[in-house]
Design a protein around this motif. Structure first.
Motif, PDB file in Angstrom:
ATOM      1  N   VAL A  29      14.023  74.673 -25.452  1.00  0.00           N
ATOM      2  CA  VAL A  29      15.286  75.096 -26.070  1.00  0.00           C
ATOM      3  C   VAL A  29      15.582  76.526 -25.632  1.00  0.00           C
ATOM      4  O   VAL A  29      14.770  77.169 -24.986  1.00  0.00           O
ATOM      5  CB  VAL A  29      15.234  75.026 -27.616  1.00  0.00           C
ATOM      6  CG1 VAL A  29      15.101  73.603 -28.092  1.00  0.00           C
ATOM      7  CG2 VAL A  29      14.098  75.869 -28.158  1.00  0.00           C
ATOM      8  N   ALA A  30      16.779  76.982 -26.034  1.00  0.00           N
ATOM      9  CA  ALA A  30      17.208  78.365 -25.822  1.00  0.00           C
ATOM     10  C   ALA A  30      16.968  78.805 -24.365  1.00  0.00           C
ATOM     11  O   ALA A  30      17.322  78.088 -23.447  1.00  0.00           O
ATOM     12  CB  ALA A  30      16.521  79.293 -26.819  1.00  0.00           C
ATOM     13  N   ARG A  32       2.701  78.718 -23.559  1.00  0.00           N
ATOM     14  CA  ARG A  32       2.765  77.280 -23.302  1.00  0.00           C
ATOM     15  C   ARG A  32       2.313  77.089 -21.866  1.00  0.00           C
ATOM     16  O   ARG A  32       3.112  77.145 -20.939  1.00  0.00           O
ATOM     17  CB  ARG A  32       4.178  76.768 -23.551  1.00  0.00           C
ATOM     18  CG  ARG A  32       4.559  76.866 -25.009  1.00  0.00           C
ATOM     19  CD  ARG A  32       5.927  76.302 -25.231  1.00  0.00           C
ATOM     20  NE  ARG A  32       6.010  74.884 -24.895  1.00  0.00           N
ATOM     21  CZ  ARG A  32       7.115  74.170 -25.078  1.00  0.00           C
ATOM     22  NH1 ARG A  32       8.189  74.725 -25.593  1.00  0.00           N
ATOM     23  NH2 ARG A  32       7.135  72.896 -24.759  1.00  0.00           N
ATOM     24  N   MET A  34       0.334  86.022 -29.150  1.00  0.00           N
ATOM     25  CA  MET A  34       1.407  85.177 -28.590  1.00  0.00           C
ATOM     26  C   MET A  34       0.799  83.936 -27.940  1.00  0.00           C
ATOM     27  O   MET A  34      -0.023  84.037 -27.044  1.00  0.00           O
ATOM     28  CB  MET A  34       2.185  86.006 -27.551  1.00  0.00           C
ATOM     29  CG  MET A  34       3.194  85.224 -26.750  1.00  0.00           C
ATOM     30  SD  MET A  34       4.693  84.806 -27.646  1.00  0.00           S
ATOM     31  CE  MET A  34       5.434  86.431 -27.791  1.00  0.00           C
ATOM     32  N   ILE A  35       1.233  82.775 -28.422  1.00  0.00           N
ATOM     33  CA  ILE A  35       0.789  81.532 -27.800  1.00  0.00           C
ATOM     34  C   ILE A  35       1.560  81.348 -26.492  1.00  0.00           C
ATOM     35  O   ILE A  35       2.778  81.511 -26.462  1.00  0.00           O
ATOM     36  CB  ILE A  35       1.079  80.333 -28.722  1.00  0.00           C
ATOM     37  CG1 ILE A  35       0.211  80.414 -29.961  1.00  0.00           C
ATOM     38  CG2 ILE A  35       0.856  79.013 -27.991  1.00  0.00           C
ATOM     39  CD1 ILE A  35       0.602  79.428 -31.031  1.00  0.00           C
ATOM     40  N   ASP A  78      14.334  78.994 -22.500  1.00  0.00           N
ATOM     41  CA  ASP A  78      13.507  78.089 -21.690  1.00  0.00           C
ATOM     42  C   ASP A  78      14.362  76.965 -21.104  1.00  0.00           C
ATOM     43  O   ASP A  78      14.188  76.573 -19.947  1.00  0.00           O
ATOM     44  CB  ASP A  78      12.391  77.473 -22.547  1.00  0.00           C
ATOM     45  CG  ASP A  78      11.224  78.441 -22.729  1.00  0.00           C
ATOM     46  OD1 ASP A  78      11.106  79.377 -21.906  1.00  0.00           O
ATOM     47  OD2 ASP A  78      10.448  78.251 -23.669  1.00  0.00           O
ATOM     48  N   ARG A  85       6.396  79.623 -28.566  1.00  0.00           N
ATOM     49  CA  ARG A  85       5.597  80.722 -28.027  1.00  0.00           C
ATOM     50  C   ARG A  85       5.195  81.680 -29.134  1.00  0.00           C
ATOM     51  O   ARG A  85       5.050  82.871 -28.924  1.00  0.00           O
ATOM     52  CB  ARG A  85       6.408  81.490 -26.978  1.00  0.00           C
ATOM     53  CG  ARG A  85       6.616  80.690 -25.754  1.00  0.00           C
ATOM     54  CD  ARG A  85       7.694  81.252 -24.860  1.00  0.00           C
ATOM     55  NE  ARG A  85       8.031  80.272 -23.839  1.00  0.00           N
ATOM     56  CZ  ARG A  85       7.329  80.086 -22.741  1.00  0.00           C
ATOM     57  NH1 ARG A  85       6.289  80.806 -22.495  1.00  0.00           N
ATOM     58  NH2 ARG A  85       7.689  79.163 -21.885  1.00  0.00           N
ATOM     59  N   PHE A  86       5.070  81.104 -30.310  1.00  0.00           N
ATOM     60  CA  PHE A  86       4.869  81.937 -31.479  1.00  0.00           C
ATOM     61  C   PHE A  86       3.415  81.949 -31.902  1.00  0.00           C
ATOM     62  O   PHE A  86       2.721  80.964 -31.800  1.00  0.00           O
ATOM     63  CB  PHE A  86       5.712  81.367 -32.614  1.00  0.00           C
ATOM     64  CG  PHE A  86       5.773  82.256 -33.786  1.00  0.00           C
ATOM     65  CD1 PHE A  86       6.689  83.280 -33.835  1.00  0.00           C
ATOM     66  CD2 PHE A  86       4.896  82.092 -34.825  1.00  0.00           C
ATOM     67  CE1 PHE A  86       6.729  84.113 -34.914  1.00  0.00           C
ATOM     68  CE2 PHE A  86       4.935  82.931 -35.907  1.00  0.00           C
ATOM     69  CZ  PHE A  86       5.845  83.942 -35.960  1.00  0.00           C
ATOM     70  N   ILE A 140      11.121  78.906 -31.754  1.00  0.00           N
ATOM     71  CA  ILE A 140      11.710  77.626 -31.319  1.00  0.00           C
ATOM     72  C   ILE A 140      11.247  77.255 -29.910  1.00  0.00           C
ATOM     73  O   ILE A 140      11.266  76.090 -29.532  1.00  0.00           O
ATOM     74  CB  ILE A 140      13.260  77.612 -31.400  1.00  0.00           C
ATOM     75  CG1 ILE A 140      13.863  78.676 -30.493  1.00  0.00           C
ATOM     76  CG2 ILE A 140      13.733  77.779 -32.830  1.00  0.00           C
ATOM     77  CD1 ILE A 140      15.380  78.604 -30.419  1.00  0.00           C
ATOM     78  N   SER A 141      10.820  78.250 -29.128  1.00  0.00           N
ATOM     79  CA  SER A 141      10.317  77.964 -27.781  1.00  0.00           C
ATOM     80  C   SER A 141       8.839  77.610 -27.799  1.00  0.00           C
ATOM     81  O   SER A 141       8.247  77.381 -26.751  1.00  0.00           O
ATOM     82  CB  SER A 141      10.502  79.171 -26.857  1.00  0.00           C
ATOM     83  OG  SER A 141      11.826  79.614 -26.887  1.00  0.00           O
ATOM     84  N   GLU A 160      13.584  83.091 -31.175  1.00  0.00           N
ATOM     85  CA  GLU A 160      13.439  82.543 -29.813  1.00  0.00           C
ATOM     86  C   GLU A 160      11.982  82.156 -29.553  1.00  0.00           C
ATOM     87  O   GLU A 160      11.692  81.067 -29.041  1.00  0.00           O
ATOM     88  CB  GLU A 160      13.905  83.593 -28.790  1.00  0.00           C
ATOM     89  CG  GLU A 160      13.626  83.201 -27.348  1.00  0.00           C
ATOM     90  CD  GLU A 160      14.869  82.830 -26.568  1.00  0.00           C
ATOM     91  OE1 GLU A 160      15.941  83.365 -26.868  1.00  0.00           O
ATOM     92  OE2 GLU A 160      14.768  81.984 -25.669  1.00  0.00           O
ATOM     93  N   ASP A 161      11.058  83.038 -29.934  1.00  0.00           N
ATOM     94  CA  ASP A 161       9.632  82.749 -29.717  1.00  0.00           C
ATOM     95  C   ASP A 161       9.222  81.490 -30.484  1.00  0.00           C
ATOM     96  O   ASP A 161       8.507  80.644 -29.960  1.00  0.00           O
ATOM     97  CB  ASP A 161       8.763  83.925 -30.176  1.00  0.00           C
ATOM     98  CG  ASP A 161       8.802  85.073 -29.191  1.00  0.00           C
ATOM     99  OD1 ASP A 161       9.259  84.852 -28.057  1.00  0.00           O
ATOM    100  OD2 ASP A 161       8.387  86.184 -29.565  1.00  0.00           O
TER     101      ASP A 161
END
Lengths: 219, 251
Positions: A75-76, A4, A1-2, A78, B249-250, B246-247, B243-244
């Motif tokens: 987005v969403a 941010r 998982m990246i 966040d 966080r993928f 588009i945010s 969600e991951d």
């Protein structure tokens, strides 16, 4: 998982500021009611004077959130984390104004004696302070159970307010010489009850953050 | 809204590599649909199946069904040229022919048998107007298309695609090589074109998908993870992988 990292760090800053703002608001309410209990004008002045800090914190949250939206384009969920922080900051700022209004009543009662020692209003205030703390916690931990609990707590506060109203109304007729004070104390009850409504709004905001849908908990 | 493109149980293999897995998707008519997903997720592959661009890649094998306007496009009766007239395409890099602006637009209609000068003039003017380029080039139609800026070249390519009156326009990262102003012009153009055409776009720019499209499809590892109205997908996606992604966080 990246992760941010930049986004997460700034979001943490936003959350910390909200937590501080919530704590500051609780202290303001506690001090305002304490000033009323002891008719301590100096303490009341302190509450009134300190309200600018809450306003500044609201501005700070707006600044951090705006910077996050502009630079990170969230987005969403966040995005909702930030939109909801704006709303919570605004609720807390309004709560601060209401705590200040309570302190102003202390000033207006200068030179008087209380018609009776205050019991129910401080109890109501304690309950509402717990609500403020829990509502902020519901946002920080994204806990919808805690958010929905605001609706139940708000009912309890409303119940206490009704009780206070009934008692003070009877004072109005039985002790017309102190009608002014009874009216002011009724207003204090109203201010505190409004603070509970704002805490309930924060609960609603948390549910919106988690689900994307806004319930009406203030019924 | 009626689905002009119906994809059922589509599987695509490049030799042994399974690039598209059981894709079921309906794309509504006169809507902008955006395909998003990480590199290698299959979004461009799917786009290219819609006008059979993958036919040219050796070792490609397709199973399942793609119907456009009710016709199975991989059936033997369908001529690829006719399909590509119906389903136009714009690519990442503008690719005007080394000919005049006029001849770029007239190329397709001539290929389809139109010879009349006045008719061709009309098509060139109308196509350039639809691509919001007419006012900029109307006095220079004989100039080489290669003299245009990158953004103008891309709008020329859109005009060229529109000149053969397609129903569907495929855009494969059509703005990724353009500057922000040219990108904005293409995005505005897409908004105007959607009343007449069905547009399917692949984009790596999620905010472009959010700005421009009505429907968004998120792909991962050759599968459709989620397909929804764009405002829903970007505000309350139903799948946590969406969600991951588009945010950001993928991974």
């Amino acid at each position: 998982m990246i992760r941010r990292i930049e986004f997460d760090q700034q979001l943490e800053e936003l959350k910390t500021t909200l937590r501080d703002m919530g704590r500051h608001m609780e202290e303001a309410l506690a001090a305002a009611v304490e000033s009323l209990k002891s008719l301590d004008a100096e303490k009341a002045q302190h509450v009134i004077h300190n309200d600018v800090r809450l306003n500044a914190m609201e501005e700070q949250i707006m600044d951090i959130g705006t910077r996050l939206i502009v630079t990170q384009q969230p987005v969403a969920k966040d995005l909702r984390r930030i939109l909801v922080a704006f709303r919570i900051a605004s609720d807390l700022e309004r709560m601060g104004d209401l705590a200040r209004d309570v302190a102003k009543v202390t000033i207006r009662l200068q030179g008087e004696k209380l018609i009776k020692p205050l019991v129910d209003l401080p109890q109501m205030s304690d309950k509402v302070r717990a609500m403020v703390s829990e509502s902020i916690e519901s946002y920080l931990t994204e806990n919808t159970d805690l958010a929905y609990k605001m609706a139940e707590d708000d009912d309890e506060v409303d119940h206490l307010y009704s009780k206070i109203l009934k008692e003070l109304y009877s004072h109005l007729s039985s002790d017309p010489d102190h009608a002014n004070q009874a009216m002011l104390l009724i207003m204090v009850g109203r201010y505190i009850e409004r603070i509970a409504d704002h805490a309930t709004n924060i609960g609603e905001s948390t549910v919106y953050l988690v689900t994307g849908h806004r319930p009406d908990l203030n019924q | 809204m009626e689905a002009i493109i119906q994809i059922n149980k589509l599987n695509l293999y490049y030799d042994t590599y399974h690039a598209l897995k059981n894709v079921d998707l309906d794309l509504p008519e006169k809507t902008v649909t955006a395909f998003i997903g990480p590199s290698g997720c299959g979004k461009s592959t799917l786009l290219r199946t819609l006008n059979r661009m993958n036919d040219m890649i050796p070792g490609t094998r397709i199973e399942g069904s793609i119907k456009i306007g009710g016709t199975e496009i991989y059936s033997d009766e369908v001529h690829v040229e006719a399909l590509r007239k119906q389903v136009g395409m714009v690519f990442q890099q503008p690719n005007p022919f080394p000919k005049s602006i006029y001849d770029n637009i007239a190329y397709g209609p001539r290929l389809h048998g139109i010879k009349s000068k006045s008719e061709l003039d009309g098509i060139v003017e109308q196509s350039l107007k639809q691509a919001a380029l007419w006012d900029e080039v109307k006095d220079y139609l004989k100039r080489s298309a290669l003299s245009l800026s990158g953004g103008q070249q891309q709008r020329l390519c859109i005009a060229r695609a529109l000149a053969v009156q397609p129903d569907i326009l495929l855009m494969d990262e059509a703005t990724s090589a353009l500057d922000p102003i040219s990108t904005l012009k293409i995005e505005e153009l897409v908004q105007e074109l959607k009343s007449k055409y069905t547009i399917v776009m692949v984009t790596h720019n999620m905010h472009q998908a959010a700005r421009v499209s009505g429907q968004t499809v998120f792909f991962l590892n050759g599968e459709v993870v989620e397909s929804a109205n764009t405002d829903v997908l970007f505000s309350t996606p139903s799948d946590p992988r969406t969600e991951d992604y588009i945010s950001g966080r993928f991974g």
